[in-house]
Design an enzyme around this catalytic site. Structure first.
Site, PDB file in Angstrom:
ATOM      1  N   LYS A  28       0.787  -1.236  -0.029  1.00 12.19           N
ATOM      2  CA  LYS A  28       0.004  -0.074  -0.021  1.00 12.19           C
ATOM      3  C   LYS A  28       0.959   1.332   0.019  1.00 12.19           C
ATOM      4  CE  LYS A  28      -4.494   0.841   0.077  1.00 12.19           C
ATOM      5  NZ  LYS A  28      -5.496   0.059  -0.375  1.00 12.19           N
TER       6      LYS A  28
ATOM      7  N   ASP B 278      -6.894   4.193  -4.678  1.00 14.41           N
ATOM      8  CA  ASP B 278      -7.488   4.184  -3.456  1.00 14.41           C
ATOM      9  C   ASP B 278      -8.222   5.395  -3.070  1.00 14.41           C
ATOM     10  OD1 ASP B 278      -7.488   2.051  -1.015  1.00 14.41           O
ATOM     11  OD2 ASP B 278      -7.527   4.077   0.164  1.00 14.41           O
TER      12      ASP B 278
ATOM     13  N   GLY C  43     -20.295   7.215   1.772  1.00 18.00           N
ATOM     14  CA  GLY C  43     -19.367   7.589   0.710  1.00 18.00           C
ATOM     15  C   GLY C  43     -20.062   7.601  -0.583  1.00 18.00           C
ATOM     16  N   PHE C  44     -19.505   8.479  -1.383  1.00 12.39           N
ATOM     17  CA  PHE C  44     -20.129   8.571  -2.625  1.00 12.39           C
ATOM     18  C   PHE C  44     -18.867   8.672  -3.677  1.00 12.39           C
ATOM     19  CE2 PHE C  44     -19.634  13.083  -3.298  1.00 12.39           C
ATOM     20  CZ  PHE C  44     -19.260  13.608  -2.115  1.00 12.39           C
ATOM     21  N   GLY C  45     -18.001   7.821  -3.756  1.00  7.17           N
ATOM     22  CA  GLY C  45     -16.854   7.893  -4.560  1.00  7.17           C
ATOM     23  C   GLY C  45     -17.123   6.758  -5.601  1.00  7.17           C
ATOM     24  N   ASN C  46     -16.095   6.346  -6.088  1.00  7.84           N
ATOM     25  CA  ASN C  46     -16.013   5.185  -7.078  1.00  7.84           C
ATOM     26  C   ASN C  46     -16.794   3.959  -6.522  1.00  7.84           C
ATOM     27  OD1 ASN C  46     -15.484   5.618  -9.659  1.00  7.84           O
ATOM     28  ND2 ASN C  46     -13.230   4.627  -9.461  1.00  7.84           N
ATOM     29  N   VAL C  47     -16.455   3.407  -5.263  1.00 10.32           N
ATOM     30  CA  VAL C  47     -17.101   2.382  -4.584  1.00 10.32           C
ATOM     31  C   VAL C  47     -18.447   2.293  -4.515  1.00 10.32           C
ATOM     32  CG1 VAL C  47     -16.554   0.758  -2.409  1.00 10.32           C
ATOM     33  CG2 VAL C  47     -14.604   1.952  -3.674  1.00 10.32           C
ATOM     34  N   ALA C  48     -18.788   3.476  -3.794  1.00 14.77           N
ATOM     35  CA  ALA C  48     -20.218   3.482  -3.313  1.00 14.77           C
ATOM     36  C   ALA C  48     -21.107   3.628  -4.772  1.00 14.77           C
ATOM     37  CB  ALA C  48     -20.544   4.750  -2.494  1.00 14.77           C
ATOM     38  N   TRP C  49     -20.657   4.197  -5.644  1.00 12.48           N
ATOM     39  CA  TRP C  49     -21.310   4.052  -6.850  1.00 12.48           C
ATOM     40  C   TRP C  49     -21.458   3.205  -7.719  1.00 12.48           C
ATOM     41  CZ3 TRP C  49     -18.027   3.472 -11.570  1.00 12.48           C
ATOM     42  CH2 TRP C  49     -19.021   3.751 -12.912  1.00 12.48           C
TER      43      TRP C  49
HETATM   44  O1  2IT Z   1      -8.073  -1.322  -1.149  1.00 15.98           O
HETATM   45  C1  2IT Z   1      -7.878  -1.916  -2.066  1.00 15.98           C
HETATM   46  O2  2IT Z   1      -8.025  -3.314  -2.496  1.00 15.98           O
HETATM   47  C2  2IT Z   1      -7.659  -1.038  -3.076  1.00 15.98           C
HETATM   48  N1  2IT Z   1      -7.455   0.115  -2.863  1.00 15.98           N
HETATM   49  C3  2IT Z   1      -7.315  -1.580  -4.735  1.00 15.98           C
HETATM   50  C4  2IT Z   1      -6.050  -1.901  -4.531  1.00 15.98           C
HETATM   51  C5  2IT Z   1      -5.750  -2.534  -6.121  1.00 15.98           C
HETATM   52  O3  2IT Z   1      -4.502  -2.854  -6.339  1.00 15.98           O
HETATM   53  O4  2IT Z   1      -6.433  -2.531  -7.123  1.00 15.98           O
END
Ligand code: 2IT
Length: 445
Positions: free
Chosen positions: A124, A164, A235-241
């Protein structure tokens, strides 16, 4: 294994790294039995070697803003464990970023990546840089300065970063451009790339899609249909979307979604153009959800509150670590929640998890539920190696299969005598065994 002793020693070495110690504690407490049943792990010092990152790079990131003022941020890359493949994991740009947060994320990533069944180690990275309110050119200059240091230790066969929080397609583009210039090659060194320069279809929505596929499997263990169920997301980023899109597609109704300023309640359901509007809000750099209620009559904005007070069947934390605490869990349980799927990393506090498990609510942790994101990054790496692009359907079929397999693994290692599935235990054991066995095979290195 003496979990308390290991943690006390670790705390002495890394005082104050609370998120990292929280993540390590959760894993150690749940793998203790399998660890003790297999003496080869202790004989090979697996825990001692697993809890320390292979290496950490810290660097200065100087950049100039549009008014010619010089700023300095700190950049990091934590290469945590490479036993089963190149280090893999996102980059986070957020003012809260520090070593504890990146170590917790890198540590979690080891087990998550192992669960995907693809050959990826855990890593990370990130910076305390805040992209909010910055111009495109400022973000570009920051990303270029960040990559000027980072490129020395990454590569398609060594370490493959991705996005991220605070790092999306725009940031990946700027970082990739600088890497390509320095390394003088086009490679799959980052994932989440643009579609016409090596990216994969489905990657932007994969974390949310995969999360909902997983939740659907959880519900099926109780013969519950996701159709008609109400959902809240933070959240309303990519993930929540992605999660809102897929939940809606499968017939559920997303009634609450939140930003840093509060949450929106929309009884009619947040679907279609409403979901896209959330992303518009985000990309306009405002980072607030309040305007939603003005744009869509019938919805209500609740300032300064989290969405967990809304009565729903399914709760999906999609924002950040420790965003749902013991009190929130008690409210959700009181309101009859059936299932909680962490799509953010370590979204629930230990108290919240304990409350859900005690109440026998379906609960699964981020490293299982959100693994679809990094799994699709793995599929992007496969396509880059093959120099091919798969269709949307091909990628989605693989993503679905991976999520199903992760669910099977969680059930295999997490099912208790009373039939309740402890997904935290299941995910940690399944993820751990593969990495630990690889470390045994490869010797003390
Ligand atoms: O927390 C995660 O798994 C991510 N931010 C994606 C990591 C990735 O390498 O696609």
């Amino acid at each position: 294994m003496n979990v308390e002793k290991i943690l006390t020693d670790l705390e002495k070495k890394h005082p104050g790294e609370v998120e990292y110690l929280q993540a390590v504690r959760e894993v150690l407490e749940t793998i203790e039995d399998v660890y003790n049943e297999n003496p080869k792990y202790e004989a090979n010092g697996i825990i001692e070697r697993l809890v320390e990152p292979d290496r950490i790079l810290t660097f200065k990131v100087p950049w100039t803003d549009d008014n010619d003022k010089v700023h300095v941020n700190i950049g990091y890359r934590v290469q945590f464990n490479g036993a089963i493949g190149p280090y893999k994991g996102g980059i986070r740009f957020h003012p809260s970023v520090n070593l504890s947060i990146l170590k917790f994320l890198g540590f979690e990533q080891i087990f998550k990546n192992s669960l995907t069944s693809l050959p990826m180690g855990g890593g990370k990275g990130g910076s305390d840089f805040d992209p909010k309110g910055k111009s495109d050119r400022e973000v570009m200059r920051f990303c270029q300065s960040f990559m000027l240091e980072l490129w020395k230790i990454i590569g398609p066969e060594t370490d493959v970063p991705a996005g991220d929080i605070g790092v999306g397609a725009r940031e990946i583009g700027y970082m990739y451009g600088m890497y390509k210039k320095l390394a003088q090659e086009h490679t799959g060194v980052l994932t989440g790339k643009g579609l016409n320069w090596g990216g994969s279809l489905v990657r932007p929505e994969a974390t949310g899609f995969g999360g909902v596929y997983f939740v659907d499997h959880m519900l099926k263990t109780k013969n519950i249909d996701i159709k008609g169920k109400t959902v809240s997301c933070s959240g309303f980023g990519n993930v929540a979307w992605g999660a809102a899109l897929k939940a809606t597609e499968l017939g559920a109704k997303v009634v609450a979604i939140s930003g840093p300023d509060g949450y929106v309640y929309d009884e009619a359901g947040i679907s279609g153009e409403k979901i896209n509007y959330m992303l518009d809000l985000r990309s306009s750099n405002q980072d607030i959800v309040a305007p939603y209620a003005q744009k869509f009559p019938g919805s209500k904005f609740v300032a300064g509150k989290k969405p967990w007070e809304v009565k729903v069947d399914i709760a999906l934390p999609c924002a950040t670590q420790n965003e749902l605490n013991g009190e929130d869990a008690a409210t959700l349980i009181k309101n009859g929640v059936i299932c909680v799927g962490e799509i953010s990393n370590m979204g629930c506090t230990p108290e919240a998890i304990e409350a859900f498990q005690k109440a026998k609510i379906l609960f699964a942790p981020g490293k299982a539920v959100n693994a679809g994101g990094v799994a699709t990054s793995g599929l992007e790496m496969s396509q880059n190696s093959l120099k091919l692009s798969w269709t949307r359907e091909e990628v989605d079929v693989r993503l679905k299969q991976i999520m199903e397999n992760i669910h099977v693994a969680c059930v295999k290692y997490g099912k208790q005598a009373d039939g309740y599935i402890n997904y935290v235990k299941g995910a940690n054991i399944a993820g751990f065994l593969k990495v630990a066995d690889a470390m045994v095979d490869q010797g003390v290195v």
